[in-house]
Design an enzyme around this catalytic site. Structure first.
Site, short mmCIF file in Angstrom:
data_model
loop_
_atom_site.label_atom_id
_atom_site.label_comp_id
_atom_site.label_asym_id
_atom_site.label_seq_id
_atom_site.Cartn_x
_atom_site.Cartn_y
_atom_site.Cartn_z
N GLU A 1 8.78 -14.77 -10.54
CA GLU A 1 8.10 -13.64 -9.99
C GLU A 1 7.57 -12.58 -11.09
OE1 GLU A 1 9.97 -10.99 -6.93
OE2 GLU A 1 11.89 -11.59 -7.95
N GLU B 1 18.12 -17.53 -6.32
CA GLU B 1 17.63 -16.30 -7.23
C GLU B 1 17.32 -16.32 -8.42
OE1 GLU B 1 16.82 -13.62 -5.68
OE2 GLU B 1 17.42 -12.10 -6.95
N CYS C 1 0.69 -1.20 0.00
CA CYS C 1 -0.17 0.05 0.05
C CYS C 1 0.91 1.21 -0.15
CB CYS C 1 -0.89 0.16 1.29
SG CYS C 1 -1.71 -1.46 1.58
N TRP D 1 -2.90 -2.82 -1.47
CA TRP D 1 -2.53 -4.15 -1.91
C TRP D 1 -3.28 -4.99 -0.78
CZ3 TRP D 1 0.33 -8.03 0.61
CH2 TRP D 1 0.98 -8.98 -0.23
N LYS E 1 13.56 -14.98 -9.63
CA LYS E 1 13.45 -13.82 -10.63
C LYS E 1 12.50 -14.35 -11.72
CE LYS E 1 14.43 -11.05 -9.18
NZ LYS E 1 15.03 -10.72 -7.90
N ASN F 1 -2.52 2.30 6.03
CA ASN F 1 -1.51 1.23 5.87
C ASN F 1 -1.17 0.57 7.00
OD1 ASN F 1 -1.20 2.25 3.03
ND2 ASN F 1 0.93 2.48 3.39
C1 F6R Z 1 12.14 -10.19 -5.36
C2 F6R Z 1 12.07 -9.25 -4.05
C3 F6R Z 1 11.62 -9.47 -2.84
C4 F6R Z 1 12.42 -8.92 -1.76
C5 F6R Z 1 11.68 -9.05 -0.39
C6 F6R Z 1 12.58 -8.43 0.62
O1 F6R Z 1 12.91 -9.55 -6.31
O2 F6R Z 1 12.42 -8.09 -4.40
O3 F6R Z 1 11.80 -10.73 -2.50
O4 F6R Z 1 13.85 -9.14 -1.83
O5 F6R Z 1 10.42 -8.69 -0.25
O6 F6R Z 1 12.54 -7.00 0.50
P1 F6R Z 1 13.62 -6.11 1.16
O7 F6R Z 1 14.81 -6.32 0.73
O8 F6R Z 1 12.89 -4.74 0.64
O9 F6R Z 1 13.42 -6.26 2.58
#
Ligand code: F6R
Length: 599
Positions: free
Chosen positions: A479, A472, A2, A74, A476, A100
Site C-alpha cells: 500500500e 499484514e 471524502c 475521493w 503494508k 459524502n
Molecule cells: C491498511 C488499512 C486498511 C484498514 C481498513 C479498515 O493499512 O489501514 O486496510 O485497516 O480500511 O479500516 P478500519 O480499521 O478503520 O475499519
C-alpha cells in the site's frame, strides 16, 4: 475518503477552511474544493490534486465572508477532476452543496430532474442534491433539504448553503457528521480532526438528523420535522496528538508511538492478575465468536482467532465484513460478533454490524475513534485509546487491536472460571519495553530497505499465529511502496508460489520461537535451495537461521501469543523505509483512503 468541513461564525472563513481541509488530508483524496459566502456573493474554487495545488494564498486575499464549506473528494462516481470535485451548485448557482456517501437512485432522479430542465455539469451522484433542493426551495432551505432527503435512497453526510441565507443546513445518514460548538462560531466536519483546533465540544449527529446552523445557535430535527436534542460531548484528545512531533511522516511517528499505545490499551484493564472489561453478553450462552473487519483490522481479527481459540477454547470464525454482509451468515443469538475497526466508520464493517444486530446477535466493538458510528452502535466495546491515527497505513491501531483481542480472550477464559497464565500477564506488561528495543533497529532496517527498494515483488511467509503477520507485512509494503507483495502461510508456498522464487525474489520469514519454529526452518531451506533472498525476523540465535538467511532482523524473545505484536514492528519499518527511500508520499498513498465510508 471524502472529508467535509464547514464554518459559520465571525472570522474570515477561507483560511479556516483551508486549514481544516489540511487536517482532513490524511483521509485520502484526489480533489478538493472550497466555497465562501459573502453578502449574497458566492466564491467557489475547486480542482484536482492536493489542497496546495488548488489553494494559492494570492487568490484568497480578497475573499471575505464568514460562512463557508469545504470538501476533499475521493472519486466514486466520475473521474477526479475540477468538474466532479465538490462543492456542486444548482442551475442558478445559488444553492451550494457538498456530500459524502452514495446516492443509489441517482440515475432515476437525474433523469427526472433533466426532464425538468435541470442542467447537470458533473458525472457525480452528489450533484443531484443541488438540483433537488433547488426544485423544492422557496425561501426555506431546511424545508427544501428535508423534502429532497425523502426522495434519496443511499447514504449522505450533506452540507448545504444558499447564497441569501446566513445559515448552513446539514443532514446525515450512514456517513458521519459532527458539529463543533465554539463561542459565536460552529464548525461542521466529517471527523473531529479539523474541529480540534478550535473546540473540543462536539455533537455527533445521528442518522436522519437535519441541523440548521447559525453562528451562535443550532436546531436539530428529524425527517418528520420534529425538534430533537443531541448531547454535547467533550473530546479528550488534543491537537498535539495529531501533529508530527518532529517525525518525517505521521506513519513513522505512529510506528514509534506503539509502546505508549500498548500501555494505553492495557491501562486499567489488568489489575491483580484479573482482566477488567465491560462486555455485554451471556457467557453461558456463548457458542461461537464471529469477527468481521476489513483490511488491516481483518488481519488483527485473524490473530484474534488464534488467541481466543487457544486461550478461551471458544470457536472463532473470521469474515471479511464485505463478505459477511451479503452471504446470509447463519449467526444467531448464541454467537457474539466482534467488529474490529480503527476508524469506526468503515461502511462494510458497519453493514456487517447491522446485519448481525438484525439477527439478535450481541456485538462487541474494538474501535479506536471515540464517538465513531460503530462505537455508538455496538452493545459494548473495547476502545483502543491509541490516539488519532493519521497515516493512511494502519500501524499502532493494528498492534493495539491485537492486544485488545488478547485481553478479550483472557477475559472469556476468566469468565469461564479458568485460571489465567501469570507468565503471560507478566509478559504483557513488559511488552511496551520490548517494542522500544525493536524500534531502536529502525536504522538497521533502513539499510535492508536500501538494498531491496528496487525489488518489484516480495513474499512474506509465516505460520500459525504469525501467518496473519505475513499478510499484514505484505499489505503494508504494497500500500505505501506500490511493490507487489504476497503473504502466505509458509507451508502453502510449495503449493504454488514457490514457482516465483529465484534470485530476484526477496522472501521475508517470520521465524520466532514457538510451536512451528522448526517447520518454518524447513520452509526457509526450501527457499534457499531455489536461490531466493531471505530476510528473517527471529528472536533465536540459531545457527541454521544464520546459515540460511541473507539478512536477519533480531527481535526480543517473547511468548508466542505476543509474537505478532513484536514481529509486526520490523515489517512496518521495512515498508516505511522502502517507501520513503523511493520518495513516495508515505502518509497519503495513491488511491487509498484512511476511512472507507463507501462499500
Ligand atoms: C491498511 C488499512 C486498511 C484498514 C481498513 C479498515 O493499512 O489501514 O486496510 O485497516 O480500511 O479500516 P478500519 O480499521 O478503520 O475499519
Amino acid at each position: 475518503m471524502c472529508g467535509i468541513f464547514g464554518y459559520i461564525g465571525e472570522k474570515e472563513a477561507a483560511s479556516i477552511l483551508v486549514k481544516g481541509l489540511k487536517r482532513l488530508e490524511y483521509r485520502g483524496y484526489d480533489s478538493a474544493g472550497i466555497c465562501v459566502l459573502n453578502k449574497n456573493e458566492v466564491f467557489l474554487i475547486k480542482g484536482k490534486g492536493s489542497i496546495n495545488d488548488i489553494y494559492h494564498p494570492e487568490n484568497f486575499q480578497d475573499i471575505k465572508g464568514t460562512i463557508g464549506i469545504a470538501h476533499t473528494r475521493w472519486a466514486t462516481h466520475g473521474a477526479p477532476n475540477e468538474v466532479n470535485a465538490h462543492p456542486h451548485a444548482d442551475c442558478k448557482k445559488e444553492i451550494i452543496i457538498i456530500h459524502n456517501g452514495i446516492i443509489e437512485n441517482y440515475s432515476a432522479l437525474r433523469k427526472i430532474l433533466e426532464k425538468e430542465d435541470h442542467k447537470f455539469l458533473s458525472e457525480t451522484d452528489s450533484e443531484i442534491f443541488a438540483h433537488l433542493i433547488e426544485k423544492f426551495y422557496s425561501g426555506n432551505l431546511e424545508g427544501a433539504v428535508s423534502k429532497a432527503l425523502k426522495l434519496i435512497e443511499g447514504t449522505f453526510g450533506l452540507v448545504v448553503i444558499h447564497k441569501n441565507n446566513e445559515e448552513i443546513v446539514v443532514a446525515k445518514r450512514s456517513s458521519p457528521l459532527i458539529l463543533g460548538i465554539g463561542e459565536n462560531e460552529i464548525f461542521i466536519a466529517s471527523d473531529a480532526a479539523p474541529i480540534m483546533d478550535y473546540t473540543n465540544k462536539v455533537i455527533y449527529l445521528e442518522d436522519d438528523d437535519i441541523a440548521t446552523i447559525k453562528k451562535s445557535s443550532y436546531s436539530i430535527k428529524n425527517l418528520k420535522e420534529e425538534e430533537i436534542t443531541r448531547d454535547v460531548h467533550e473530546i479528550k484528545w488534543n491537537i498535539d496528538q495529531i501533529e508530527k512531533k518532529g517525525f518525517k511522516h505521521f506513519m513513522l511517528k505512529e510506528i514509534f508511538e506503539q509502546p505508549e499505545a500498548l500501555e494505553n490499551v492495557l491501562r486499567g484493564r489488568i489489575k491483580e492478575d484479573l482482566v477488567k472489561l465491560t462486555v455485554d453478553f451471556d457467557i453461558n450462552k456463548l457458542n461461537r465468536v464471529v469477527i468481521t473487519a476489513c483490511g488491516t483490522s481483518w488481519h488483527s481479527a485473524l490473530i484474534g482467532k488464534h488467541l481466543i481459540e487457544k486461550i478461551s477454547k471458544i470457536p472463532v470464525e473470521v469474515d471479511y465484513a464485505s463478505e459477511f454482509r451479503y452471504r446470509n451468515s447463519l449467526v444467531n443469538e448464541n454467537d457474539l460478533m466482534i467488529v474490529v475497526s480503527q476508524s469506526g466508520e468503515t461502511a462494510d464493517t458497519l453493514a456487517a454490524l447491522k446485519e448481525a444486530k438484525s439477527k439478535n446477535v450481541k456485538v462487541l466493538g474494538i474501535v479506536n475513534v471515540v464517538g465513531s458510528t460503530i462505537s455508538r452502535m455496538v452493545d459494548s466495546g473495547i476502545y483502543l485509546h491509541a490516539g488519532p491515527e493519521i497515516g493512511v497505513a494502519s500501524t499502532k491501531a493494528f498492534t493495539s487491536q491485537v492486544m485488545a483481542l488478547l485481553l478479550f480472550a483472557l477475559f472469556i477464559r476468566q469468565k469461564k472460571g479458568l485460571s489465567l497464565d501469570k507468565n503471560l500477564l507478566e509478559e504483557i506488561s513488559s511488552l511496551p519495553k520490548k517494542l522500544i528495543e525493536v524500534l531502536n533497529k529502525s536504522e538497521e532496517i533502513k539499510e535492508i530497505a536500501e538494498i531491496f527498494k528496487s525489488s518489484t515483488n516480495f513474499l512474506y511467509l509465516g505460520r500459525g499465529i504469525n501467518f496473519p503477520v505475513a499478510l499484514e507485512g505484505a499489505l503494508k509494503l504494497k500500500e505505501i511502496s506500490y511493490i507487489h507483495a504476497e503473504g502466505y502461510p509458509a507451508a502453502e508456498m510449495k503449493h504454488g508460489p514457490i514457482a516465483l522464487i529465484d534470485e530476484n525474489m526477496p522472501v521475508v520469514f517470520l521465524a520466532t520461537n514457538g510451536t512451528v519454529f522448526e517447520k518454518v526452518l524447513s520452509n526457509i531451506e526450501e527457499v534457499r535451495a531455489r536461490g531466493g533472498r531471505i530476510i528473517t525476523i527471529t528472536d533465536r540465535d540459531d545457527s541454521n537461521i544464520k546459515r540460511l538467511s541473507d539478512y536477519i532482523i533480531k527481535v526480543p524473545a517473547t511468548m508466542e501469543e505476543l509474537s505478532p505484536i513484536i514481529n509486526s514492528i520490523p515489517l512496518q519499518l521495512l515498508a516505511y523505509h522502502i517507501a520513503d527511500l523511493k520518495g513516495l508520499d508515505v502518509d497519503r498513498p495513491r488511491n487509498l483512503a484512511k476511512s472507507v465510508t463507501v462499500e
